[in-house]
Design a protein around this motif. Structure first.
Motif, short mmCIF file in Angstrom:
data_model
loop_
_atom_site.label_atom_id
_atom_site.label_comp_id
_atom_site.label_asym_id
_atom_site.label_seq_id
_atom_site.Cartn_x
_atom_site.Cartn_y
_atom_site.Cartn_z
N MET A 1 0.85 -1.19 0.00
CA MET A 1 0.00 0.00 0.00
C MET A 1 0.88 1.25 0.00
O MET A 1 1.60 1.51 0.96
CB MET A 1 -0.92 0.01 1.23
N LEU A 2 0.83 1.99 -1.08
CA LEU A 2 1.66 3.19 -1.20
C LEU A 2 1.32 4.23 -0.14
O LEU A 2 2.19 4.99 0.28
CB LEU A 2 1.52 3.78 -2.60
N GLY B 1 4.82 4.51 1.41
CA GLY B 1 5.51 5.68 0.87
C GLY B 1 6.05 6.61 1.95
O GLY B 1 7.25 6.88 2.00
N PRO B 2 5.19 7.12 2.85
CA PRO B 2 5.70 7.98 3.91
C PRO B 2 6.72 7.29 4.81
O PRO B 2 7.72 7.89 5.21
CB PRO B 2 4.44 8.35 4.71
N ALA B 3 6.48 6.02 5.11
CA ALA B 3 7.42 5.29 5.97
C ALA B 3 8.77 5.11 5.30
O ALA B 3 9.82 5.29 5.93
CB ALA B 3 6.83 3.94 6.36
N ALA C 1 -0.37 14.47 4.99
CA ALA C 1 -0.70 14.90 3.64
C ALA C 1 -1.44 13.80 2.89
O ALA C 1 -2.42 14.07 2.18
CB ALA C 1 0.57 15.29 2.89
N VAL C 2 -0.99 12.56 3.04
CA VAL C 2 -1.66 11.44 2.37
C VAL C 2 -3.08 11.29 2.91
O VAL C 2 -4.03 11.06 2.16
CB VAL C 2 -0.85 10.13 2.55
N ALA C 3 -3.25 11.42 4.23
CA ALA C 3 -4.59 11.30 4.83
C ALA C 3 -5.51 12.44 4.38
O ALA C 3 -6.69 12.24 4.15
CB ALA C 3 -4.48 11.26 6.33
N ALA C 4 -4.94 13.64 4.25
CA ALA C 4 -5.75 14.79 3.88
C ALA C 4 -6.17 14.75 2.40
O ALA C 4 -7.28 15.13 2.06
CB ALA C 4 -4.99 16.08 4.16
N PHE C 5 -5.26 14.28 1.56
CA PHE C 5 -5.54 14.30 0.11
C PHE C 5 -5.96 12.93 -0.42
O PHE C 5 -6.28 12.80 -1.59
CB PHE C 5 -4.33 14.82 -0.66
N GLY C 6 -5.86 11.90 0.41
CA GLY C 6 -6.15 10.54 -0.05
C GLY C 6 -7.55 10.20 0.19
O GLY C 6 -8.44 9.77 -0.26
#
Length: 110
Positions: A64-65, A69-71, A105-110
């Motif tokens: 899962m990107l 990705g963040p990690a 950012a991923v949570a906000a835009f994902g």
């Protein structure tokens, strides 16, 4: 209440508090020359960093990107800074900041 009773209670509480705060320092004095503790002092930072990395990456799904990705980027920043500057504090805080920023950012835009 008798003032001497109150004063005695305060004195006893102060003595117990002072003793409990001084006890760890008194116990550490003989351990300063211990060879095992000197060995652990040299090896523990690497072990602690390894435990922190494993704990941080325990819920990352490599496929899962959005989690990997963040990690992965934060891990690269942490390792890169640690190899470059040799400062555990700088690398841990910077890697954490990168991870939190990217995950947010991923949570906000994902």
């Amino acid at each position: 209440m008798d003032p001497w009773y109150v004063a005695a209670g305060i004195g006893i509480a102060a003595a117990i508090t002072w003793t409990l705060r001084a006890a760890p320092f008194a116990m550490l004095a003989p351990l300063r020359e211990n060879e095992l503790l000197a060995y652990l002092e040299q090896r523990m930072p690497v072990g602690i960093m390894l435990i922190l990395a494993a704990y941080t990456l325990r819920e990352v799904h490599p496929t899962m990107l959005t989690t990997a990705g963040p990690a992965a980027l934060a891990l690269a920043v942490t390792v890169g800074l640690h190899l470059w500057r040799g400062s555990a504090t700088l690398s841990i805080f910077s890697g954490t900041a990168v991870y939190v920023g990217l995950a947010s950012a991923v949570a906000a835009f994902g």
